[in-house]
Scaffold this motif. Structure first.
Motif, short mmCIF file in Angstrom:
data_model
loop_
_atom_site.label_atom_id
_atom_site.label_comp_id
_atom_site.label_asym_id
_atom_site.label_seq_id
_atom_site.Cartn_x
_atom_site.Cartn_y
_atom_site.Cartn_z
N GLY A 188 0.82 -1.20 0.00
CA GLY A 188 0.00 0.00 0.00
C GLY A 188 0.86 1.25 0.00
N TYR A 189 0.32 2.31 -0.61
CA TYR A 189 1.05 3.58 -0.66
C TYR A 189 1.05 4.28 0.68
CZ TYR A 189 1.07 3.10 -5.70
OH TYR A 189 1.28 2.64 -6.97
N ASP A 190 -0.04 4.11 1.44
CA ASP A 190 -0.16 4.74 2.75
C ASP A 190 -0.93 3.81 3.67
OD1 ASP A 190 -2.81 4.95 1.92
OD2 ASP A 190 -2.76 7.11 1.64
N LYS A 191 -1.12 4.25 4.93
CA LYS A 191 -1.76 3.38 5.91
C LYS A 191 -3.23 3.11 5.58
CE LYS A 191 -2.49 7.16 9.17
NZ LYS A 191 -2.16 7.66 10.50
N LYS A 192 -3.92 4.07 4.98
CA LYS A 192 -5.32 3.85 4.61
C LYS A 192 -5.44 2.74 3.57
CE LYS A 192 -9.43 6.21 2.96
NZ LYS A 192 -10.01 7.46 2.48
N MET A 193 -4.59 2.81 2.55
CA MET A 193 -4.62 1.79 1.50
C MET A 193 -4.18 0.43 2.06
SD MET A 193 -2.59 1.71 -2.09
CE MET A 193 -3.61 1.50 -3.51
N ALA A 194 -3.20 0.44 2.96
CA ALA A 194 -2.72 -0.81 3.55
C ALA A 194 -3.83 -1.48 4.37
CB ALA A 194 -1.50 -0.55 4.42
N ILE A 195 -4.58 -0.70 5.14
CA ILE A 195 -5.68 -1.26 5.92
C ILE A 195 -6.75 -1.84 5.01
CG2 ILE A 195 -7.60 -0.64 7.44
CD1 ILE A 195 -5.64 1.26 8.88
N GLN A 196 -7.09 -1.14 3.95
CA GLN A 196 -8.09 -1.64 3.00
C GLN A 196 -7.62 -2.93 2.34
OE1 GLN A 196 -8.71 1.76 0.48
NE2 GLN A 196 -10.25 2.65 1.86
N ASN A 197 -6.36 -2.96 1.90
CA ASN A 197 -5.82 -4.16 1.27
C ASN A 197 -5.75 -5.33 2.26
OD1 ASN A 197 -5.56 -2.85 -1.16
ND2 ASN A 197 -3.39 -2.42 -0.91
N ALA A 198 -5.35 -5.04 3.50
CA ALA A 198 -5.29 -6.09 4.53
C ALA A 198 -6.68 -6.64 4.81
CB ALA A 198 -4.66 -5.54 5.81
N ARG A 199 -7.67 -5.77 4.90
CA ARG A 199 -9.05 -6.21 5.12
C ARG A 199 -9.50 -7.12 3.99
NH1 ARG A 199 -12.90 -1.79 3.87
NH2 ARG A 199 -12.36 -2.60 1.83
N ASP A 200 -9.24 -6.71 2.75
CA ASP A 200 -9.65 -7.50 1.59
C ASP A 200 -8.94 -8.85 1.52
OD1 ASP A 200 -11.29 -5.39 0.93
OD2 ASP A 200 -10.00 -4.64 -0.68
N LEU A 201 -7.67 -8.87 1.91
CA LEU A 201 -6.89 -10.11 1.83
C LEU A 201 -7.12 -11.07 2.99
CD1 LEU A 201 -3.47 -8.71 0.62
CD2 LEU A 201 -4.94 -10.29 -0.63
N TYR A 202 -7.25 -10.54 4.21
CA TYR A 202 -7.18 -11.40 5.39
C TYR A 202 -8.44 -11.48 6.24
CZ TYR A 202 -2.26 -11.35 4.22
OH TYR A 202 -1.07 -11.48 3.57
N THR A 203 -9.49 -10.71 5.93
CA THR A 203 -10.70 -10.78 6.76
C THR A 203 -11.97 -10.87 5.93
OG1 THR A 203 -10.96 -8.39 6.95
CG2 THR A 203 -9.59 -9.47 8.62
N ARG A 204 -11.89 -11.23 4.68
CA ARG A 204 -13.07 -11.23 3.82
C ARG A 204 -14.09 -12.31 4.18
NH1 ARG A 204 -9.12 -12.50 -0.84
NH2 ARG A 204 -8.66 -14.65 -0.35
N ARG A 205 -13.70 -13.30 4.95
CA ARG A 205 -14.63 -14.36 5.36
C ARG A 205 -14.92 -14.29 6.86
NH1 ARG A 205 -10.98 -17.41 2.03
NH2 ARG A 205 -11.88 -17.63 -0.03
N GLY A 206 -14.74 -13.12 7.44
CA GLY A 206 -15.03 -12.94 8.86
C GLY A 206 -13.99 -13.53 9.78
N GLU A 207 -12.73 -13.66 9.31
CA GLU A 207 -11.67 -14.27 10.12
C GLU A 207 -11.22 -13.38 11.28
OE1 GLU A 207 -10.87 -15.66 5.83
OE2 GLU A 207 -11.37 -13.79 6.80
N GLY A 208 -11.56 -12.11 11.24
CA GLY A 208 -11.06 -11.23 12.29
C GLY A 208 -12.02 -10.10 12.61
N ARG A 209 -11.78 -9.49 13.78
CA ARG A 209 -12.58 -8.35 14.22
C ARG A 209 -11.75 -7.09 14.32
NH1 ARG A 209 -16.74 -8.99 12.50
NH2 ARG A 209 -17.45 -7.22 13.67
N ALA A 210 -10.43 -7.20 14.26
CA ALA A 210 -9.56 -6.03 14.34
C ALA A 210 -8.28 -6.30 13.55
CB ALA A 210 -9.22 -5.71 15.79
N LEU A 211 -7.68 -5.25 13.02
CA LEU A 211 -6.46 -5.35 12.21
C LEU A 211 -5.40 -4.38 12.71
CD1 LEU A 211 -7.77 -5.23 8.53
CD2 LEU A 211 -6.58 -7.12 9.60
N TRP A 212 -4.17 -4.81 12.64
CA TRP A 212 -3.02 -3.92 12.77
C TRP A 212 -2.26 -4.04 11.46
CZ3 TRP A 212 -0.48 -5.93 17.91
CH2 TRP A 212 -1.20 -5.45 19.01
N VAL A 213 -1.84 -2.93 10.90
CA VAL A 213 -0.90 -2.94 9.78
C VAL A 213 0.31 -2.11 10.20
CG1 VAL A 213 -2.57 -3.37 7.95
CG2 VAL A 213 -2.07 -1.04 8.58
N VAL A 214 1.49 -2.68 10.00
CA VAL A 214 2.74 -2.07 10.44
C VAL A 214 3.70 -2.03 9.26
CG1 VAL A 214 4.66 -2.27 12.07
CG2 VAL A 214 2.38 -3.07 12.72
#
Length: 94
Positions: free
Chosen positions: A28-54
């Protein structure tokens, strides 16, 4: 990877109160894009309730060639081991 695109490490928490676990990384270019990409990749089937991107460059690790000395159990400090202490007779659970 295009110019300005960074690698972000992703951590997911399955339920409130549980530990966050590393699940992979995303770009991702910035933290907003990284959070969106992480959500799409790792929580699309309800696998999580919270994300950290570092940002990957923010993570510090022990170099492999120093790991033996770094993780030495310090056997000369026996007071750090639970076997050093005596448990009173009346104690059932610690």
């Amino acid at each position: 990877m295009e110019s300005g695109d960074k690698v972000w490490e992703v951590f997911v928490q399955k339920k409130p109160g549980l530990a966050f676990k590393h699940v992979g990384n995303c770009h991702g270019y910035d933290k907003k894009m990284a959070i969106q990409n992480a959500r799409d990749l790792y929580t699309r089937r309800g696998e999580g309730r919270a994300l950290w991107v570092v940002p990957a460059e923010a993570i510090v690790a022990v170099p492999l060639d120093d790991s033996d000395a770094f993780f030495d159990p310090a056997d000369d400090k026996v007071y750090r081991h639970a076997t050093f202490y005596t448990i009173p007779d009346g104690v059932k659970h610690l």
